[in-house]
Design an enzyme around this catalytic site. Structure first.
Site, PDB file in Angstrom:
ATOM      1  N   HIS A 191      12.394   3.661 -12.838  1.00 45.11           N
ATOM      2  CA  HIS A 191      12.812   4.140 -11.511  1.00 45.11           C
ATOM      3  C   HIS A 191      13.868   3.241 -10.887  1.00 45.11           C
ATOM      4  CE1 HIS A 191       8.846   6.645 -10.977  1.00 45.11           C
ATOM      5  NE2 HIS A 191       9.703   7.213 -11.797  1.00 45.11           N
ATOM      6  N   GLU A 235      -9.406   2.017  -9.143  1.00 45.78           N
ATOM      7  CA  GLU A 235     -10.419   3.086  -9.200  1.00 45.78           C
ATOM      8  C   GLU A 235      -9.857   4.199 -10.082  1.00 45.78           C
ATOM      9  OE1 GLU A 235     -10.554   3.715  -5.031  1.00 45.78           O
ATOM     10  OE2 GLU A 235      -8.757   4.948  -5.029  1.00 45.78           O
TER      11      GLU A 235
HETATM   12  P1  OAD Z   1       0.852   5.039  -6.143  1.00 47.61           P
HETATM   13  O1  OAD Z   1       0.886   4.454  -4.773  1.00 47.61           O
HETATM   14  O2  OAD Z   1       0.947   6.495  -6.283  1.00 47.61           O
HETATM   15  O3  OAD Z   1      -0.510   4.589  -6.860  1.00 47.61           O
HETATM   16  C1  OAD Z   1      -0.951   3.251  -6.829  1.00 47.61           C
HETATM   17  C2  OAD Z   1      -2.165   3.132  -7.735  1.00 47.61           C
HETATM   18  O4  OAD Z   1      -2.514   1.748  -7.774  1.00 47.61           O
HETATM   19  C3  OAD Z   1      -3.419   3.879  -7.240  1.00 47.61           C
HETATM   20  O5  OAD Z   1      -3.981   4.606  -8.333  1.00 47.61           O
HETATM   21  C4  OAD Z   1      -4.368   2.772  -6.773  1.00 47.61           C
HETATM   22  O6  OAD Z   1      -5.726   3.080  -7.028  1.00 47.61           O
HETATM   23  C5  OAD Z   1      -3.910   1.614  -7.634  1.00 47.61           C
HETATM   24  N1  OAD Z   1      -4.142   0.298  -7.028  1.00 47.61           N
HETATM   25  C6  OAD Z   1      -4.047  -0.082  -5.732  1.00 47.61           C
HETATM   26  N2  OAD Z   1      -4.314  -1.375  -5.583  1.00 47.61           N
HETATM   27  C7  OAD Z   1      -4.595  -1.861  -6.823  1.00 47.61           C
HETATM   28  C8  OAD Z   1      -4.957  -3.142  -7.334  1.00 47.61           C
HETATM   29  N3  OAD Z   1      -5.080  -4.200  -6.551  1.00 47.61           N
HETATM   30  N4  OAD Z   1      -5.167  -3.252  -8.661  1.00 47.61           N
HETATM   31  C9  OAD Z   1      -5.045  -2.176  -9.494  1.00 47.61           C
HETATM   32  N5  OAD Z   1      -4.702  -0.956  -9.069  1.00 47.61           N
HETATM   33  C10 OAD Z   1      -4.483  -0.789  -7.750  1.00 47.61           C
HETATM   34  O7  OAD Z   1       1.977   4.285  -6.989  1.00 47.61           O
HETATM   35  P2  OAD Z   1       2.688   4.719  -8.350  1.00 47.61           P
HETATM   36  O8  OAD Z   1       1.729   5.424  -9.248  1.00 47.61           O
HETATM   37  O9  OAD Z   1       3.385   3.528  -8.876  1.00 47.61           O
HETATM   38  O10 OAD Z   1       8.652   6.590  -7.198  1.00 47.61           O
HETATM   39  O11 OAD Z   1       3.749   5.751  -7.822  1.00 47.61           O
HETATM   40  C11 OAD Z   1       4.636   6.342  -8.734  1.00 47.61           C
HETATM   41  C12 OAD Z   1       5.972   6.583  -8.080  1.00 47.61           C
HETATM   42  O12 OAD Z   1       5.789   7.314  -6.869  1.00 47.61           O
HETATM   43  C13 OAD Z   1       6.689   5.333  -7.631  1.00 47.61           C
HETATM   44  O13 OAD Z   1       7.417   4.714  -8.672  1.00 47.61           O
HETATM   45  C14 OAD Z   1       7.604   5.833  -6.563  1.00 47.61           C
HETATM   46  C15 OAD Z   1       6.625   6.705  -5.836  1.00 47.61           C
HETATM   47  O14 OAD Z   1       7.153   7.699  -5.065  1.00 47.61           O
HETATM   48  C16 OAD Z   1       9.834   6.739  -6.603  1.00 47.61           C
HETATM   49  O15 OAD Z   1      10.083   6.228  -5.508  1.00 47.61           O
HETATM   50  C17 OAD Z   1      10.795   7.560  -7.383  1.00 47.61           C
END
Ligand code: OAD
Length: 229
Positions: A105, A199
């Protein structure tokens, strides 16, 4: 053994960088159509620059956590081939010592010319009047992939996922494609699949195995197990 790793915002959460979809996440407080689409940037470049300027400042002040360091250790000191792919636009993997890191990204630490695709280090504060230093004309934008745009390095990523022996997704909600579909691609290629997340994610049932807990604990433990085999 070839291990392909996909990281998401959850791996940087304990470094103080907000995730997108958790309670209180960025997309709960901001409209992604305004801040993460080419149309939003065209409508209000000042607002988009202000958002990424703020995030850039937060990232510069943040430090990698034990999860980033664990993956760097795995990449550097192991008998395994490790392909590290991140959806994150921060540089915490690099600052932990990972090399190479595939930023599907992009990264907001780099500026991109919307006209000629020239790239240069993003200044601390980008503004709508910034112009490309190469062509002098094009509009400067953060080098991040917005919704509706094609992720970077897919020609490198897809064969790595399809050909790996173990696919591991760390700290990602599995809601944004194409990354959310990597687990199926890996399984079709015969790989084992593992989710490491705080989770169960939306895609949890697609994985063979899972471990839940904060990345700063779960990731180093998993890495230590692999390295002691
Ligand atoms: P999300 O915010 O959608 O998901 C974050 C994930 O991290 C969730 O499943 C949480 O449960 C987990 N999480 C939170 N805290 C944590 C911790 N301390 N340890 C382990 N896991 C934890 O983020 P992404 O999946 O990265 O794209 O989102 C994907 C894309 O959506 C991003 O790259 C961005 C966003 O819109 C663009 O901006 C194009």
């Amino acid at each position: 053994m070839h291990i392909a790793i996909l990281t998401g915002a959850g791996i940087s959460a304990e470094s103080g960088l907000g995730t997108f979809r958790d309670k209180g996440g960025l997309w709960e407080r901001h409209d992604l159509n305004d801040l993460a689409t080419p149309e939003g940037f065209a409508r209000n470049p000042t607002m988009v620059h202000d958002f990424y300027n703020m995030r850039r400042q937060t990232v510069r002040a943040a430090q990698p956590n034990p999860a980033h360091h664990g993956l760097a250790r795995l990449q550097k000191h192991s008998q395994y081939k490790v392909t590290l792919i991140t959806q994150n636009v921060d540089d915490l993997h690099e600052r932990a010592g990972s090399d190479p890191v595939i930023h599907m990204h992009g990264t907001h630490l780099v500026a991109l010319c919307a006209a000629c695709a020239h790239r240069w280090p993003a200044p601390a504060r980008m503004q709508p009047q910034d112009r490309c230093p190469a062509c002098g004309d094009g509009v400067a934008r953060p080098d991040v992939v917005w919704f509706g745009e094609t992720p970077y390095h897919m020609d490198e990523i897809l064969p790595a996922i399809a050909g790996c022996d173990l696919f591991v997704a760390i700290g990602t909600s599995g809601t944004v494609y194409p990354a959310a579909g990597f687990v199926e691609l890996a399984r079709e290629g015969g790989a084992e699949t593992l989710e490491l997340n705080l989770e169960p994610s939306d895609r949890a049932s697609a994985f063979h195995a899972a471990r839940f807990g904060p990345a700063s604990q779960v990731v180093p433990t998993w890495v230590d197990e692999l390295l002691s085999r």
